[in-house]
Structures are given as structure tokens and as C-alpha cells.
Design a protein around this motif. Sequence first.
Motif, PDB file in Angstrom:
ATOM      1  N   PRO A  81      -8.214 -21.291 -14.465  1.00  0.00           N
ATOM      2  CA  PRO A  81      -8.162 -21.354 -15.927  1.00  0.00           C
ATOM      3  C   PRO A  81      -6.856 -20.744 -16.446  1.00  0.00           C
ATOM      4  O   PRO A  81      -6.336 -19.797 -15.862  1.00  0.00           O
ATOM      5  CB  PRO A  81      -9.366 -20.530 -16.375  1.00  0.00           C
ATOM      6  N   ILE A  82      -6.328 -21.321 -17.516  1.00  0.00           N
ATOM      7  CA  ILE A  82      -5.140 -20.750 -18.147  1.00  0.00           C
ATOM      8  C   ILE A  82      -5.397 -20.624 -19.646  1.00  0.00           C
ATOM      9  O   ILE A  82      -6.256 -21.302 -20.204  1.00  0.00           O
ATOM     10  CB  ILE A  82      -3.860 -21.574 -17.877  1.00  0.00           C
ATOM     11  N   LYS A  83      -4.646 -19.754 -20.265  1.00  0.00           N
ATOM     12  CA  LYS A  83      -4.790 -19.526 -21.703  1.00  0.00           C
ATOM     13  C   LYS A  83      -4.298 -20.742 -22.471  1.00  0.00           C
ATOM     14  O   LYS A  83      -3.384 -21.442 -22.038  1.00  0.00           O
ATOM     15  CB  LYS A  83      -4.008 -18.284 -22.115  1.00  0.00           C
ATOM     16  N   ASP A  84      -4.913 -20.980 -23.619  1.00  0.00           N
ATOM     17  CA  ASP A  84      -4.556 -22.126 -24.446  1.00  0.00           C
ATOM     18  C   ASP A  84      -3.084 -22.112 -24.832  1.00  0.00           C
ATOM     19  O   ASP A  84      -2.425 -23.146 -24.827  1.00  0.00           O
ATOM     20  CB  ASP A  84      -5.420 -22.174 -25.703  1.00  0.00           C
ATOM     21  N   LYS A  85      -2.551 -20.953 -25.159  1.00  0.00           N
ATOM     22  CA  LYS A  85      -1.144 -20.856 -25.567  1.00  0.00           C
ATOM     23  C   LYS A  85      -0.215 -21.300 -24.440  1.00  0.00           C
ATOM     24  O   LYS A  85       0.742 -22.042 -24.663  1.00  0.00           O
ATOM     25  CB  LYS A  85      -0.820 -19.427 -25.992  1.00  0.00           C
ATOM     26  N   ALA A  86      -0.502 -20.892 -23.221  1.00  0.00           N
ATOM     27  CA  ALA A  86       0.305 -21.305 -22.069  1.00  0.00           C
ATOM     28  C   ALA A  86       0.161 -22.810 -21.825  1.00  0.00           C
ATOM     29  O   ALA A  86       1.130 -23.473 -21.454  1.00  0.00           O
ATOM     30  CB  ALA A  86      -0.111 -20.523 -20.828  1.00  0.00           C
ATOM     31  N   ALA A  87      -1.030 -23.337 -22.051  1.00  0.00           N
ATOM     32  CA  ALA A  87      -1.250 -24.780 -21.863  1.00  0.00           C
ATOM     33  C   ALA A  87      -0.449 -25.582 -22.872  1.00  0.00           C
ATOM     34  O   ALA A  87       0.139 -26.610 -22.526  1.00  0.00           O
ATOM     35  CB  ALA A  87      -2.736 -25.095 -21.985  1.00  0.00           C
ATOM     36  N   TYR A  88      -0.432 -25.149 -24.121  1.00  0.00           N
ATOM     37  CA  TYR A  88       0.329 -25.867 -25.153  1.00  0.00           C
ATOM     38  C   TYR A  88       1.811 -25.884 -24.827  1.00  0.00           C
ATOM     39  O   TYR A  88       2.503 -26.852 -25.115  1.00  0.00           O
ATOM     40  CB  TYR A  88       0.106 -25.247 -26.526  1.00  0.00           C
ATOM     41  N   GLU A  89       2.306 -24.816 -24.215  1.00  0.00           N
ATOM     42  CA  GLU A  89       3.720 -24.762 -23.835  1.00  0.00           C
ATOM     43  C   GLU A  89       4.019 -25.695 -22.664  1.00  0.00           C
ATOM     44  O   GLU A  89       5.100 -26.253 -22.565  1.00  0.00           O
ATOM     45  CB  GLU A  89       4.120 -23.332 -23.492  1.00  0.00           C
ATOM     46  N   MET A  90       3.040 -25.879 -21.777  1.00  0.00           N
ATOM     47  CA  MET A  90       3.226 -26.741 -20.605  1.00  0.00           C
ATOM     48  C   MET A  90       3.058 -28.216 -20.942  1.00  0.00           C
ATOM     49  O   MET A  90       3.687 -29.074 -20.340  1.00  0.00           O
ATOM     50  CB  MET A  90       2.221 -26.381 -19.512  1.00  0.00           C
ATOM     51  N   PHE A  91       2.182 -28.512 -21.888  1.00  0.00           N
ATOM     52  CA  PHE A  91       1.827 -29.894 -22.184  1.00  0.00           C
ATOM     53  C   PHE A  91       2.778 -30.481 -23.214  1.00  0.00           C
ATOM     54  O   PHE A  91       3.035 -29.891 -24.254  1.00  0.00           O
ATOM     55  CB  PHE A  91       0.387 -29.959 -22.705  1.00  0.00           C
ATOM     56  N   LYS A  92       3.297 -31.658 -22.919  1.00  0.00           N
ATOM     57  CA  LYS A  92       4.200 -32.354 -23.825  1.00  0.00           C
ATOM     58  C   LYS A  92       3.410 -33.458 -24.521  1.00  0.00           C
ATOM     59  O   LYS A  92       3.101 -34.477 -23.936  1.00  0.00           O
ATOM     60  CB  LYS A  92       5.377 -32.925 -23.058  1.00  0.00           C
ATOM     61  N   TYR A  93       3.085 -33.256 -25.808  1.00  0.00           N
ATOM     62  CA  TYR A  93       2.270 -34.211 -26.545  1.00  0.00           C
ATOM     63  C   TYR A  93       3.068 -35.406 -27.051  1.00  0.00           C
ATOM     64  O   TYR A  93       2.558 -36.496 -27.140  1.00  0.00           O
ATOM     65  CB  TYR A  93       1.613 -33.528 -27.753  1.00  0.00           C
TER      66      TYR A  93
END
Length: 159
Positions: A81-93
Motif C-alpha cells: 500500500p502507498i499513500k494517496d499523495k505519493a500515488a497522485y505524484e506517480m500517476f500521470k492522468y
Amino acid sequence: MKKIKYLAFGISIVLLSFYLYKNFIYYSIPFNPIKEYASESKIDFFMTKNIPDGEGINTKCKDTNTCDLVLEYFSDLKLVPIKDKAAYEMFKYENSTFYTGMLTFNESDKILISDISIDSPNLLHISSSIDGFKSGYYKIVDSTFDYNYIYNLISETET
């Protein structure tokens, strides 16, 4: 007076431990929430490939053996599991092709697997309608999501 000091010290240690677990330790322990459902029967799998221009290509798995292979693939992923903030930084929408999948068990319980980007194939979001399910972003450890394997496994395409 000493009892109150020891009680306050004990409570602060418990609270500190809880804080450390919830904010740091939890995110370093591998956990796959889909693994618990690997032995379920009567599953369906639906997948959408979302293209940047707004179109989507839908596929649905109707064969029981193929659905079992899809469930096996998802349950065998090593996830952390990873934090939502880290996921948003990794994911390119923006302008990205991404996949969304849904596992349905016994026609009512659903697990939604979303935000699987071609640009970030080691990140996915898992949520569910099942009570007590640990929803959130997960990072795939030691591999990447093989969307071609899943997409080719499902032979029938519906648009």
C-alpha cells in the motif's frame, strides 16, 4: 502520583506506536487485498481500456476458466500500500491510456481495480463494495502490471 506518570507514559507509547504503524510501517508491509478472494467461485471480470480522446474499449470475460486465471493473476501480484499523495505524484492522468477492471463475485460483491496507467504500470487503485475491504492505492513490487497478458487472455471484445 507515580501510577499516573506510568499510565501517561504507557498511553503515550501506545499512541506513538499506533501513529508509527499507521503512517510508516503499514506502507512497508506487502499486502494484497484480492488474495483473500482467490478461492471464490462464480466470478466475472470486466475491463475497460480508456483512451485519451475519451473513447473506451470494453472487454468482458465470460469463460469461467479464463476468469479464474485473471483472478489468479491479480491475487498473485505482490502489492504494497502507498499513500494517496505519493500515488497522485506517480500517476500521470493527462493524455494517458489507462485500464479499469472489475471483479464480480456471486453477482453482488465487486472489487474495482482502477488507475492502471500504461505510463505507470506498477501502480493501481483497488476498492470494493465488500465491508472491511482495505481500499487504496497499491504499488506492484518486483514487477509491473502486464495489461497485455490480461487483455489477450480475454478473447471476446465488446465495444
